[in-house]
Design an enzyme around this catalytic site. Structure first.
Site, PDB file in Angstrom:
ATOM      1  N   TYR A 124     -15.334 -16.051  -6.046  1.00 24.87           N
ATOM      2  CA  TYR A 124     -15.919 -15.970  -4.542  1.00 24.87           C
ATOM      3  C   TYR A 124     -17.360 -16.508  -4.392  1.00 24.87           C
ATOM      4  CZ  TYR A 124     -11.954 -12.625  -3.242  1.00 24.87           C
ATOM      5  OH  TYR A 124     -10.774 -11.942  -2.877  1.00 24.87           O
ATOM      6  N   SER A 125     -18.228 -15.868  -5.214  1.00 26.83           N
ATOM      7  CA  SER A 125     -19.662 -16.241  -4.708  1.00 26.83           C
ATOM      8  C   SER A 125     -19.964 -17.588  -5.310  1.00 26.83           C
ATOM      9  CB  SER A 125     -20.290 -15.315  -5.930  1.00 26.83           C
ATOM     10  OG  SER A 125     -20.169 -13.766  -5.703  1.00 26.83           O
ATOM     11  N   GLU A 241      -8.030  -0.177  -4.443  1.00 27.25           N
ATOM     12  CA  GLU A 241      -8.290   0.555  -5.873  1.00 27.25           C
ATOM     13  C   GLU A 241      -9.820   0.727  -5.946  1.00 27.25           C
ATOM     14  OE1 GLU A 241      -6.749   2.077  -8.874  1.00 27.25           O
ATOM     15  OE2 GLU A 241      -5.247   2.067  -7.126  1.00 27.25           O
ATOM     16  N   SER A 355     -23.281  -5.424  -3.644  1.00 25.71           N
ATOM     17  CA  SER A 355     -24.568  -4.633  -4.054  1.00 25.71           C
ATOM     18  C   SER A 355     -24.654  -3.293  -3.176  1.00 25.71           C
ATOM     19  CB  SER A 355     -25.801  -5.423  -3.624  1.00 25.71           C
ATOM     20  OG  SER A 355     -26.204  -5.336  -2.420  1.00 25.71           O
ATOM     21  N   ASN A 356     -25.456  -2.501  -4.062  1.00 19.07           N
ATOM     22  CA  ASN A 356     -25.418  -1.025  -3.482  1.00 19.07           C
ATOM     23  C   ASN A 356     -26.322  -1.090  -2.142  1.00 19.07           C
ATOM     24  OD1 ASN A 356     -24.454  -0.615  -6.018  1.00 19.07           O
ATOM     25  ND2 ASN A 356     -25.982   1.337  -6.428  1.00 19.07           N
TER      26      ASN A 356
END
Ligand SMILES: Cc1cc2nc3c(=O)[nH]c(=O)nc-3n(C[C@H](O)[C@H](O)[C@H](O)COP(=O)(O)OP(=O)(O)OC[C@H]3O[C@@H](n4cnc5c(N)ncnc54)[C@H](O)[C@@H]3O)c2cc1C
Length: 370
Positions: A124-125, A241, A355-356
């Site tokens: 993806y990235s 999930e 990311s958070n």
């Protein structure tokens, strides 16, 4: 609301715990760095038992467990110190194929994923397209009965082990809404034109890579879903999930090990205070997780965007445990090298899988309406 396990659920937990005690090879337990052979050995042990893909529909090899049983299973794996099950095939590519794949794709790939015959990675990235994934540039141009892929992926975990990669690629650069020009392709890593280059992270380990595509030919039958609908597939996958992102079993194990290891440091009030706070946060996280489970059990609905808090808190706790271990470590002891590697390795957890900061944005937007 019922936050306790039923007697059947407790019996199930004991069954899983007993099986793991008897079948998890000692030499695979608690290992920081595992080879491809180690990872696949554990995969095959679970496949033989019929427990490698609990969330799949039964017809493809799923266990038929409900959401609570699946959660208990995951937590017991973590608590026992089992090697991770690499998610790219079992938990990412397979659910996508089950939902969107053609019959031929299901038949070709699912049994091999189940048996651990193909190792998958996730493409993806790209440089400049991580959080802002929809800006990705890797191009796939249709030429007769294949696509020609050119571009670069980055941070591709275990691409150096992989037989296959599932990729988001740009098939139409002209559409106004950039998400609509993206497609989902399955690419054989042995295709001519693919180069994998290692990226060594700060713990000195080789987990992630850059993957370059230079005129790589991909047959059109490897397109999943429709051309231009790759974003729909990616969104489905991201929502899939998300209940085990807290990694509570694993953190409980690490906490128990820390208490043993740092027993002499417990006399230090400040250390004890920090340790206790982390323990309380872990308990709170477990209760939050059980609340989500209870809601899912009662409504049958998937969790909402607020499930992102499990990833935020779970990864913060994982990091805090390694910080405490470093505080308790004897700088001259040999075992400190392993603790140091773990401490450095855990920095990644607040970055990967969204990311958070991005998780907080999701909560702000979807739950708080900001
Ligand atoms: C160890 C590891 C393994 C990985 N494995 C894979 C893999 O197998 N396959 C794959 O495709 N990708 C993988 N990734 C990539 C991962 O998904 C990205 O690193 C992640 O999405 C962040 O993107 P980025 O690195 O481009 O950082 P950026 O998106 O450039 O972000 C940089 C910083 O800015 C913050 N930020 C960015 N946008 C916002 C915003 N809108 N609001 C607030 N803060 C923001 C981010 O939180 C971060 O702190 C992996 C990453 C790591 C570290």
């Amino acid at each position: 609301m019922d936050l306790n396990y039923s007697s059947e659920e407790l019996a199930f937990r004991d069954e899983v715990r007993g099986w793991l005690a008897a079948n998890l090879p000692q030499e695979l337990k608690d290992r920081a760095h595992l080879s491809k052979e180690d990872l696949m050995r554990w995969h095959r042990i679970l496949a033989k038992k019929g427990w490698v893909a609990p969330a799949w529909p039964k017809e493809f090899g799923g266990t038929g467990w409900n959401v609570v049983q699946r959660y208990i299973f995951e937590e017991e794996l973590g608590y026992a110190g089992a090697p991770p099950l690499i998610p790219f095939g079992i938990n990412m590519c397979a659910p996508v194929l089950i939902a969107f794949g053609t019959e031929a794709q299901k038949k070709r790939f699912l049994p091999r994923i189940y048996q651990g015959e193909d190792f998958w990675c996730q493409g993806y990235s790209e440089p400049g397209s991580g959080s802002d994934l929809a800006s990705l540039k890797t191009k796939a141009q249709r030429v007769e009965n294949h696509y020609v892929v050119n571009g670069q992926k980055i941070w591709t975990t275990l691409a150096h082990y992989a037989d296959w990669i599932f990729c988001l690629v740009r098939t139409d650069p002209t559409v106004e809404k950039r998400q609509e020009g993206i497609s989902f392709l399955l690419i054989d890593m042995k295709s001519p034109g693919i180069t994998v280059r290692p990226l060594i992270l700060m713990d000195g380990a080789h987990h992630v890579n850059e993957v370059f595509f230079d005129d790589v030919k991909v047959p059109v039958e490897n397109l999943v879903h429709k051309e231009g609908k790759g974003w729909t597939v990616a969104k489905y996958l991201l929502g899939y999930e998300r209940m085990n992102t807290g990694r509570i079993g694993e953190s409980k194990r690490e906490l128990r090990k820390l208490k043993d290891f740092a027993s002499s440091k417990l006399a230090d009030v400040r250390f004890r205070d920090r340790l206790t706070r982390v323990e309380v946060e872990l308990m709170a996280l477990e209760i939050t997780n059980l609340r989500f489970l209870d809601r899912m059990r009662r409504t049958g609905q998937p969790p909402g965007a607020d499930v992102s808090m499990l990833k935020i808190k779970g990864t913060e706790i994982q990091q805090a445990l390694t910080e405490l271990a470093m505080q308790a470590a004897d700088p001259s002891a040999q075992e400190t090298i392993a603790l140091e590697k773990k401490y450095l390795d855990m920095r990644k957890t607040t970055i990967y899988a969204g990311s958070n900061e991005i998780q907080r944005n999701i909560i702000a937007k979807m739950t708080l309406g900001l």
